[in-house]
Structures are given as C-alpha cells and as structure tokens.
Design an enzyme around this catalytic site. Structure first.
Site, short mmCIF file in Angstrom:
data_model
loop_
_atom_site.label_atom_id
_atom_site.label_comp_id
_atom_site.label_asym_id
_atom_site.label_seq_id
_atom_site.Cartn_x
_atom_site.Cartn_y
_atom_site.Cartn_z
CB CYS A 11 6.18 -10.43 -1.13
SG CYS A 11 5.73 -10.31 0.62
CB SER A 53 -2.50 -12.04 -1.17
OG SER A 53 -1.13 -11.98 -1.46
CE LYS A 98 -3.13 -3.00 0.16
NZ LYS A 98 -2.22 -4.13 0.34
#
Length: 561
Positions: free
Chosen positions: A198, A474, A128
């Site tokens: 990630c 996700s 975000k």
C-alpha cells in the site's frame, strides 16, 4: 587471527559420513557436491496469491539467489504466509493479521533452525511480514538482512493520485450520499494498478523505512517501488551483502542497540508513520533483549519534527518520496540535525552517517522539507495514559491539529457494531466512539479499524469525532484516534467499565486519556465484570489468545526474558 566459519551451522547437517542421507535427499532437487560444500543461505519470502503486496517476490527471490551464488553461497528458498490487512479489513478475517506476525516469525525461525542455515535473507511486503521476518532474524542470531519488495504505484482517479486509503474513505462518502455508484466503482478499479504494498506511509512503508534505520535492512533499499527495475538490483546486492555479513560474522546482535531503536522511532515519527510501529518495535526489541518501553516512543517523537509530507496525514506517496531522494535524503536531514545517532551500524558495516552522506535530492522536491522549517514541530506519535489507559495507548497526531476532545462515549463491544452505527448515521459530531474487546486477547488478534475510521472521515466527521479502542488502527487511518488502549477490556482494563454517555477526554498536550469516573467508581463497575467467553476455543486463534501479552509489551507470544 581468528577467522569466521562461514559454515558455522550447515556443517552439522551436511558434513560427514553420517549425513549421507541428508545429502542424498538434497541431490534429488539439484544440489551437488559443490553446492553442499558452500555456506547455505535461506531465502525466505512471503509470496502469496491473496494480495498485490507480496506478488513480486518470486521474481525478487531469484535475484537474491543470483547475488548469493555470485558471492560463493548456496541459496535455499522457502515460502511462508501473509495476511492482507486491506483485503480482510472490517471482517472476521482481519483478526488473522497480527496473529500472522507470530506465525511468520515462527515459521522462518523453524526452517532456519531445522535446516541450519548459515545466514538468511528475508523478502517482505505487507505489514506483518516485515516485523515477523525481523523477529525471526533476531531469534536465529545468524547474519541476515530484510529486503522490502517495494511500494505499489499510486492509482489515478479524476486526474489525481489515489491509494487504497481513498477507496476506504470513498465507502464512507458513498454511504453518506456524497459519492455516486459510478465514482465508487471507478475508484475501486483504478486505485491499485499493479503489485506492491500500500502506497502511503502506512504500516508497510513505515516499517520498511524503520528497518533501514534500525540496521536490519540496507539503507535506501526500501525506496525503489515494487515495479522499478532498481528493485532487482537491490535484491542482487542483498544476496552479495549477506555473504559479506557472513564472512565478517556480523549478526543482528552486533547491530541492535537502544540507539538503533531510537533511530527507528525517529524515522517513523519524522514521516508521520503508522502507529503499528510501536507494537512491532516493542516486539523486535523484546526478541533482541534491548530495553525499550512504550514511553520511549513519546520521548523520541516529542523531539523529532515531521519533515516528510506523506499520506495519510500529508500529500505524497512512498513513490514520491523515492523520486525526491528516498530514505537516504530523510536520513541525511535527520543525521545533520542530530535527530538520529549517525554512529549506529547498518548491514554494510558502515554507519548510518556514512550511508546517507551521498544522498541525492531532486531539485525542487517538496516531499522532504528542511528540519529548520518542519511541517510540524514534533513527531507524529504520542503516548497517552490516564484512568482509561493505565499502561498507555497510542495516538498519531500527524496531519491534524486537534489536541483536545471531550465528548460522550458511544460504546461498542465489536468492530461490526461500530461499523453498523457509523454506516447508518448514528454517530454524530462530538461523539467518542469506543470499540472494545478487540485487543490482542479479546479479539483475538487486535483488528485494525480502518473501515470504521475511513467511514467517519468519508462522512465528514473526521474532524469532529474521536475514537478509542483496545484494537489497532491501520497506517492509513487519520483523525483523532487512540489505539492499543491497555490493559484491554478482555484483561479487565478500565475500558471495560465505560458505559454509554460517560464523558471521555483526550488531552494531547497533557498526554492523558481519561473518563469522568473516580478510581473507586471504576472498580465498583468492574466488580461485576466476568472474563468473556473465548470467541475461539480451538485452533490458532485460541492458542494466540491464551499466550499473547499486552499491547504495551508488543502483543507477543514468546516468553519474557
């Protein structure tokens, strides 16, 4: 010839007799006459000690400041917050994630307006922080760029590369008795070896690439991983570049167009990227006053083949994409095929076509394939509508071929209820898992459902079960999953009328998500619907729930234009 005033904001707060008190306070922390006579450039970052994603940003901020100083500006560093999706996933804390996008945007905007920065560089990492920083730059309207802190390196487990995605799926495998305690522990200890976001084409890497094609980040700047020394040079160059932008007076308003947003969608679609880019690009477009509709995502994705073989649907991580040639290689393929508009501007003032012309492809790489022989003929994003989602929902079709699913609804009014059912083996082949009251208002905060989806995949149900929710997924999610169902249950959307056992049909080819009820039956069921009691009555979650728009509009809290 008119020249740009490079101190167009900071003069007001720092120049003249009346501003002596302001200068006096700044002298206390080392700013002298020379520093205060130069353009003031905010260097925003989201360093925080709650995740690896942003952990390198203090160092990178120093490199950005080095570049600004060398180019004749005065940097002022500021720090805002971040929430880790990975750490909070599956808990009440995950509700804070999407809310944090608004807080990040608001806080960077507040400091930028309050201290009247002439330009801004924002360093971002986890999911975000990237759209939040972009939204702030657009609001401020000053020259600025966003710099991605970089992807984490892949971990290794039993001789193969793994990411956080495999850890979530290992939890499901362990619950199903398909993985030992020792293997789960080994996976946990080795999946995340260092700092960085990630590693697959999950939301962070998707959005970092998207901002390059949108024109808010320098083309190719996102590709070097977090622990690669090239990232330091990227940041030094970003400091120099923002000063060049300032001298040219080039702002986001000069760059952002409908064409640049369509380029951004194409980049996400071509890489099988995260469905979250729909929410975030809608939000950025709304700030910019650019007309972008949820249907635009389906239209652009339909014409854009998947040409990057990336996790979660494919084989490779963002680090592998960098080694293959990075986003410039992808851009060159898309420009040459006419799939993105090469005439759109980038922060350098050069066009995308000019920026990707010199892309270097590593011989023998198979991460990015030729457009003529794509991994899939159409892109990874599909928008479905129907009597379950009149305003639309988002499905990611990268990595699998199941285009239709019909089955009985298994209805849960929270993620926790669904997770308990999944962990205890109560979901079976053919089911449609429905998770509602997890939307922007109902959650509040529109939690991601990676815990549930990964648990189902880990149990071997990924190809036989479908899932729909008014929450989010996700970027690491895979399988037949429809997120962002709108209107949400907390807004009396049709998803609130579903009952256990109702037949739900996913029809990807016809772009529909429907239940076996007539409009009259849906309305009859909703007659007894009552607005649920807010889960939070005070504080940031209550404020967010009261203000947030539908997911089909980007789940924003700012008033409409």
């Amino acid at each position: 010839m008119e020249t740009t005033d490079v101190r167009h904001k900071s003069r007001t707060i720092l120049e003249g007799r009346d501003r002596a008190p302001a200068r006096a306070m700044l002298r206390a922390i080392g700013f002298d006459d020379e520093a205060l006579s130069k353009p003031i450039v905010g260097v925003a970052h989201t360093w925080i000690e709650t995740m690896p994603c942003n952990f390198n940003q203090r160092r990178l901020a120093e490199r950005v400041k080095e570049g600004i100083l060398a180019a004749g500006g005065t940097p002022m560093e500021l720090n805002t917050i971040a929430i880790s999706d990975g750490v909070t996933m599956g808990t009440e804390g995950m509700k804070a994630s999407l809310v944090s996008r608004e807080v990040i945007a608001d806080s960077i905007e507040l400091v930028g307006r309050g201290h009247m920065f002439d330009a801004v560089v924002s360093i971002v990492g986890c999911d975000k922080t990237i759209p939040g920083a972009a939204m702030a730059l657009v609001r401020l309207g000053v020259p600025g760029i966003v710099v991605y802190g970089g992807s984490i390196d892949p971990g290794r487990f039993k001789g193969r590369e793994v990411t956080i995605q495999e850890v979530f799926e290992a939890v499901g495998a362990h619950a199903a008795g398909r993985m030992s305690d020792e293997d789960l522990k080994e996976m946990e200890e080795n999946a995340c070896p260092n700092a960085g976001a990630c590693g697959g084409q999950f939301t962070a890497n998707t959005m970092a690439m998207v901002l390059e094609f949108l024109g808010l980040s320098p083309m190719g700047s996102a590709s070097p991983p977090a622990n690669d020394l090239r990232k330091d040079e990227v940041c030094i160059e970003a400091g120099r570049l923002v000063m060049d932008l300032l001298h040219r007076g080039l702002t986001p308003a000069d760059i952002l167009t409908k064409g640049s947003f369509e380029n951004a969608i194409a980049a996400g679609a071509a890489t099988g990227g995260s469905t979250n880019l729909v929410l975030h690009l809608l939000a950025i477009a709304r700030e910019a006053g650019v007309p972008l509709d949820i249907d635009d995502f389906d239209r652009v994705s339909e014409r854009t083949p998947i040409i990057a073989d990336m996790k979660p649907g494919g084989r490779y991580t963002a680090v592998a994409l960098d080694r293959a040639g990075g986003s410039k290689l992808l851009g060159k393929r898309l420009v040459e095929a006419g799939l993105v508009d090469g005439d759109q501007l980038t922060p350098t003032g050069r066009t995308i076509a000019e920026e990707v012309e010199g892309a270097e492809e590593t011989p023998g790489q198979d991460v990015v394939v030729p457009v003529e022989s794509p991994l899939k003929e159409t892109g990874g994003l599909v928008i479905l509508k129907g009597n379950l989602a009149p305003e639309g929902c988002v499905v990611k079709v990268a990595g699998y071929t199941r285009l239709r699913h019909e089955g009985p609804a298994r209805v849960f009014d929270s993620e926790e209820e669904a997770m308990e059912a999944a962990q205890n083996g109560h979901i079976v082949e053919g089911d449609v898992v429905v998770i509602r009251y997890e939307g922007p208002k109902g959650g509040p905060g529109m939690r991601e459902m990676l815990g549930v989806t990964a648990a189902l995949v880990g149990q071997g149900l990924g190809e036989s079960v479908a899932l729909l929710t008014d929450g989010r997924f996700s970027g690491a999610t895979r399988g037949l999953m429809a997120g962002h169902v709108a209107p949400e249950a907390a807004h009396r959307g049709p998803i609130a009328a579903l009952r256990e056992g109702d037949t739900v049909t996913f029809d990807i080819e016809n772009r529909t998500l429907s239940m076996d009820l007539s409009d009259e039956e849906i309305e009859e069921r909703l007659k007894d619907w009552t607005d649920p009691q807010p889960r939070y009555e005070t504080g940031v979650f209550a404020k967010y729930a009261a203000l947030v728009s539908s997911a089909s509009e980007g789940a924003v809290t700012t008033p409409g234009r």
